[in-house]
Motif scaffolding. Structure first.
Motif, PDB file in Angstrom:
ATOM      1  N   GLY A  35       7.097   1.281   7.083  1.00  0.00           N
ATOM      2  CA  GLY A  35       7.801   2.517   6.780  1.00  0.00           C
ATOM      3  C   GLY A  35       7.768   2.910   5.319  1.00  0.00           C
ATOM      4  O   GLY A  35       8.384   3.907   4.924  1.00  0.00           O
ATOM      5  N   ALA A  36       7.034   2.138   4.498  1.00  0.00           N
ATOM      6  CA  ALA A  36       7.035   2.380   3.055  1.00  0.00           C
ATOM      7  C   ALA A  36       5.702   2.880   2.519  1.00  0.00           C
ATOM      8  O   ALA A  36       5.607   3.242   1.349  1.00  0.00           O
ATOM      9  N   ARG A  37       4.670   2.897   3.369  1.00  0.00           N
ATOM     10  CA  ARG A  37       3.339   3.282   2.924  1.00  0.00           C
ATOM     11  C   ARG A  37       2.807   4.331   3.897  1.00  0.00           C
ATOM     12  O   ARG A  37       2.930   4.180   5.109  1.00  0.00           O
ATOM     13  N   VAL A  38       2.227   5.401   3.344  1.00  0.00           N
ATOM     14  CA  VAL A  38       1.846   6.535   4.165  1.00  0.00           C
ATOM     15  C   VAL A  38       0.484   7.070   3.724  1.00  0.00           C
ATOM     16  O   VAL A  38       0.154   7.055   2.532  1.00  0.00           O
ATOM     17  N   ASN A  39      -0.303   7.518   4.693  1.00  0.00           N
ATOM     18  CA  ASN A  39      -1.596   8.149   4.416  1.00  0.00           C
ATOM     19  C   ASN A  39      -1.359   9.626   4.091  1.00  0.00           C
ATOM     20  O   ASN A  39      -0.923  10.397   4.937  1.00  0.00           O
ATOM     21  N   GLN A  40      -1.658   9.993   2.863  1.00  0.00           N
ATOM     22  CA  GLN A  40      -1.572  11.397   2.463  1.00  0.00           C
ATOM     23  C   GLN A  40      -2.944  11.845   1.959  1.00  0.00           C
ATOM     24  O   GLN A  40      -3.392  11.407   0.898  1.00  0.00           O
ATOM     25  N   VAL A  80      13.821  -0.063   0.511  1.00  0.00           N
ATOM     26  CA  VAL A  80      14.009   0.290   1.918  1.00  0.00           C
ATOM     27  C   VAL A  80      12.744  -0.055   2.689  1.00  0.00           C
ATOM     28  O   VAL A  80      11.640   0.210   2.222  1.00  0.00           O
ATOM     29  N   GLY A  81      12.918  -0.652   3.874  1.00  0.00           N
ATOM     30  CA  GLY A  81      11.779  -0.933   4.736  1.00  0.00           C
ATOM     31  C   GLY A  81      11.492  -2.417   4.879  1.00  0.00           C
ATOM     32  O   GLY A  81      12.003  -3.247   4.128  1.00  0.00           O
ATOM     33  N   CYS A  82      10.657  -2.740   5.869  1.00  0.00           N
ATOM     34  CA  CYS A  82      10.266  -4.130   6.108  1.00  0.00           C
ATOM     35  C   CYS A  82       9.038  -4.137   7.009  1.00  0.00           C
ATOM     36  O   CYS A  82       8.870  -3.256   7.849  1.00  0.00           O
ATOM     37  N   ASN A  83       8.186  -5.155   6.841  1.00  0.00           N
ATOM     38  CA  ASN A  83       7.001  -5.261   7.695  1.00  0.00           C
ATOM     39  C   ASN A  83       7.210  -6.192   8.883  1.00  0.00           C
ATOM     40  O   ASN A  83       6.268  -6.506   9.609  1.00  0.00           O
ATOM     41  N   LEU A  84       8.450  -6.661   9.075  1.00  0.00           N
ATOM     42  CA  LEU A  84       8.847  -7.337  10.308  1.00  0.00           C
ATOM     43  C   LEU A  84       9.963  -6.535  10.965  1.00  0.00           C
ATOM     44  O   LEU A  84      10.608  -5.698  10.328  1.00  0.00           O
ATOM     45  N   SER A  85      10.196  -6.810  12.235  1.00  0.00           N
ATOM     46  CA  SER A  85      11.292  -6.151  12.966  1.00  0.00           C
ATOM     47  C   SER A  85      12.126  -7.215  13.677  1.00  0.00           C
ATOM     48  O   SER A  85      12.172  -7.279  14.903  1.00  0.00           O
ATOM     49  N   CYS A  86      12.760  -8.068  12.896  1.00  0.00           N
ATOM     50  CA  CYS A  86      13.535  -9.181  13.453  1.00  0.00           C
ATOM     51  C   CYS A  86      14.766  -8.653  14.194  1.00  0.00           C
ATOM     52  O   CYS A  86      15.521  -7.837  13.662  1.00  0.00           O
ATOM     53  N   LYS A  87      14.973  -9.142  15.387  1.00  0.00           N
ATOM     54  CA  LYS A  87      16.113  -8.701  16.186  1.00  0.00           C
ATOM     55  C   LYS A  87      17.443  -9.112  15.566  1.00  0.00           C
ATOM     56  O   LYS A  87      18.478  -8.538  15.890  1.00  0.00           O
ATOM     57  N   TYR A 126      16.839  -8.553  -0.610  1.00  0.00           N
ATOM     58  CA  TYR A 126      17.594  -7.698   0.319  1.00  0.00           C
ATOM     59  C   TYR A 126      16.735  -7.181   1.475  1.00  0.00           C
ATOM     60  O   TYR A 126      16.854  -7.657   2.592  1.00  0.00           O
ATOM     61  N   SER A 127      15.890  -6.169   1.250  1.00  0.00           N
ATOM     62  CA  SER A 127      14.903  -5.803   2.270  1.00  0.00           C
ATOM     63  C   SER A 127      13.654  -6.632   1.972  1.00  0.00           C
ATOM     64  O   SER A 127      13.741  -7.644   1.282  1.00  0.00           O
ATOM     65  N   GLU A 128      12.481  -6.241   2.462  1.00  0.00           N
ATOM     66  CA  GLU A 128      11.286  -7.060   2.223  1.00  0.00           C
ATOM     67  C   GLU A 128      10.556  -6.609   0.968  1.00  0.00           C
ATOM     68  O   GLU A 128       9.951  -5.529   0.932  1.00  0.00           O
ATOM     69  N   PRO A 129      10.548  -7.417  -0.087  1.00  0.00           N
ATOM     70  CA  PRO A 129       9.939  -6.991  -1.346  1.00  0.00           C
ATOM     71  C   PRO A 129       8.420  -6.864  -1.306  1.00  0.00           C
ATOM     72  O   PRO A 129       7.848  -6.147  -2.137  1.00  0.00           O
ATOM     73  N   ILE A 130       7.761  -7.524  -0.367  1.00  0.00           N
ATOM     74  CA  ILE A 130       6.300  -7.433  -0.315  1.00  0.00           C
ATOM     75  C   ILE A 130       5.850  -5.976  -0.170  1.00  0.00           C
ATOM     76  O   ILE A 130       4.848  -5.558  -0.763  1.00  0.00           O
ATOM     77  N   ILE A 131       6.583  -5.177   0.591  1.00  0.00           N
ATOM     78  CA  ILE A 131       6.182  -3.776   0.806  1.00  0.00           C
ATOM     79  C   ILE A 131       6.472  -2.912  -0.426  1.00  0.00           C
ATOM     80  O   ILE A 131       6.120  -1.740  -0.464  1.00  0.00           O
ATOM     81  N   TRP A 132       7.068  -3.513  -1.448  1.00  0.00           N
ATOM     82  CA  TRP A 132       7.363  -2.892  -2.741  1.00  0.00           C
ATOM     83  C   TRP A 132       6.333  -3.342  -3.769  1.00  0.00           C
ATOM     84  O   TRP A 132       6.600  -3.370  -4.963  1.00  0.00           O
ATOM     85  N   MET A 148      11.721 -13.247 -19.477  1.00  0.00           N
ATOM     86  CA  MET A 148      12.619 -13.512 -18.354  1.00  0.00           C
ATOM     87  C   MET A 148      11.827 -13.932 -17.117  1.00  0.00           C
ATOM     88  O   MET A 148      10.597 -13.938 -17.114  1.00  0.00           O
ATOM     89  N   LYS A 149      12.538 -14.282 -16.064  1.00  0.00           N
ATOM     90  CA  LYS A 149      11.927 -14.854 -14.858  1.00  0.00           C
ATOM     91  C   LYS A 149      11.933 -13.849 -13.709  1.00  0.00           C
ATOM     92  O   LYS A 149      12.812 -13.005 -13.597  1.00  0.00           O
ATOM     93  N   ASN A 150      10.948 -13.999 -12.832  1.00  0.00           N
ATOM     94  CA  ASN A 150      10.845 -13.195 -11.612  1.00  0.00           C
ATOM     95  C   ASN A 150      10.997 -14.083 -10.383  1.00  0.00           C
ATOM     96  O   ASN A 150      10.399 -15.160 -10.297  1.00  0.00           O
ATOM     97  N   VAL A 151      11.780 -13.590  -9.430  1.00  0.00           N
ATOM     98  CA  VAL A 151      12.037 -14.319  -8.186  1.00  0.00           C
ATOM     99  C   VAL A 151      11.743 -13.399  -7.006  1.00  0.00           C
ATOM    100  O   VAL A 151      12.147 -12.222  -7.013  1.00  0.00           O
ATOM    101  N   LEU A 152      11.081 -13.928  -6.004  1.00  0.00           N
ATOM    102  CA  LEU A 152      10.767 -13.161  -4.794  1.00  0.00           C
ATOM    103  C   LEU A 152      11.443 -13.828  -3.600  1.00  0.00           C
ATOM    104  O   LEU A 152      11.210 -15.007  -3.327  1.00  0.00           O
ATOM    105  N   VAL A 153      12.310 -13.082  -2.919  1.00  0.00           N
ATOM    106  CA  VAL A 153      12.959 -13.556  -1.687  1.00  0.00           C
ATOM    107  C   VAL A 153      12.301 -12.798  -0.553  1.00  0.00           C
ATOM    108  O   VAL A 153      12.553 -11.608  -0.348  1.00  0.00           O
ATOM    109  N   THR A 154      11.447 -13.472   0.216  1.00  0.00           N
ATOM    110  CA  THR A 154      10.491 -12.769   1.060  1.00  0.00           C
ATOM    111  C   THR A 154      10.288 -13.436   2.408  1.00  0.00           C
ATOM    112  O   THR A 154      10.536 -14.637   2.572  1.00  0.00           O
ATOM    113  N   ASN A 155       9.806 -12.644   3.376  1.00  0.00           N
ATOM    114  CA  ASN A 155       9.425 -13.216   4.670  1.00  0.00           C
ATOM    115  C   ASN A 155       8.030 -13.824   4.632  1.00  0.00           C
ATOM    116  O   ASN A 155       7.597 -14.438   5.597  1.00  0.00           O
TER     117      ASN A 155
END
Length: 327
Positions: A35-40, A80-87, A126-132, A148-155
């Motif tokens: 939901g975060a990437r679109v063909n234009q 906003v958005g995620c590349n999984l749809s976990c129930k 929070y949401s999925e950072p990979i799609i960001w 400073m440091k970078n942290v990724l909390v990801t699926n």
């Protein structure tokens, strides 16, 4: 909006996104699974670039990261958005809601905000950072440049080549390993386990990695599956911290909460192969503490008020065993 990285043009003005294993093929104005990437007009656009749905200052332990600068605070950002749809999605209000409110925050503003509050860095969460991806890549470079440091909390659902581009800028990961069967990933999350396993392997070569598994009754909490998961993780590195988290009914999944006894049993199984196993979403403090895996000396005491660190030059003060905690 910004042109996305990691895509290719196809015939009939289609594009193929190659950021994650879905490899979505999109026609004009069609969005990817995330939901975060679109063909234009035959360009793949990252429509969430610089769009922030949540901002907070969190203890690093909340990620959860227990072996990465214990007792410090970090700036947490989500989109906003995620590349999984976990129930059982814990953040469905931003992961699966196209109308979720966002505000613009450019990379320079992120640096100023983290510096203003004297934080160790930035966590993309929070949401999925990979799609960001594009925003994180740009921001992480500046964060690193500012010391400073970078942290990724990801699926962890990302293709290897984009991940390799990001890895030089990410210091710490918490990676969700949702379960240890492909059936679970396909039926409950609409994803795949193999790419997540590859992400854990690759990330562990360059960054501190911790892994989290939410144990759900009857779906991924069998003794056999827990044993297989922990044996696989131990083959990579027995010092990788593993967090078993307690499930509560959420979003589309309404099963009973995980019994605490199930988590304790999982911890006992995992500790046969792994040196550091923690339990989350439960009250008992002792399951959040870090103990030396050789002599059982209390190394890090974590309660809701403070974190007390008892390391001595990276070693257990009792038996001089090296403890893989970055301070």
């Amino acid at each position: 909006m910004k042109e996305a990285l990691w895509y290719k043009n196809l015939e009939q003005k289609q594009v193929e996104c190659n950021l994650c294993p879905h490899n979505c093929i999109l026609t004009h104005m069609q969005e990817g699974t995330c939901g975060a990437r679109v063909n234009q007009n035959s360009k793949l656009i990252a429509k969430n670039y610089g769009k922030v749905s949540a901002t907070a200052i969190d203890p690093i332990e909340k990620k959860p990261l227990f072996h990465f600068y214990p007792g410090t605070d970090i700036l947490s950002l989500g989109t906003v958005g995620c590349n999984l749809s976990c129930k059982f999605c814990q953040n469905h209000h931003i992961a699966h809601n196209n109308k979720a409110q966002t505000e613009s925050l450019n990379s320079e503003e992120v640096i100023k905000l983290a510096d203003k509050h004297n934080l160790i860095g930035v966590a993309y969460t929070y949401s999925e950072p990979i799609i960001w991806f594009e925003y994180i890549l740009d921001t992480a470079k500046l964060v690193q440049g500012a010391g400073m440091k970078n942290v990724l909390v990801t699926n962890g659902l990302i293709n290897p080549e984009p991940l390799k581009e990001l890895l030089p800028y990410i210091d710490g990961f918490n990676i969700d390993l949702k379960a240890f069967t492909d059936d679970f990933y396909q039926e409950v999350c609409q994803g795949y386990i193999a790419p997540v396993k590859e992400t854990i392997k690759l990330a562990n070569k360059s960054s501190l990695v911790e892994v989290t598994t939410l144990l759900i009754p009857g779906l991924n909490d069998s003794e056999e599956e827990i044993k297989e998961l922990t044996e696989w993780l131990a083959e990579i590195d027995p010092n990788i911290p593993l967090h078993f988290s307690r499930y509560f009914p959420k979003y589309k999944l309404k099963r009973e909460p995980t019994p605490v006894e199930t988590l304790i049993q999982a911890k006992e199984i995992a500790e046969e192969r792994l040196n550091f196993v923690y339990l989350g979403n439960i009250q008992q403090q002792k399951y959040r503490n870090t103990y030396c895996h050789e002599c059982n000396k209390l190394i890090v005491e974590r309660n809701f008020q403070a974190v007390q660190l008892h390391l001595k030059n990276g070693l257990c003060p009792e038996c001089d065993t090296e403890i893989n905690i970055i301070t």
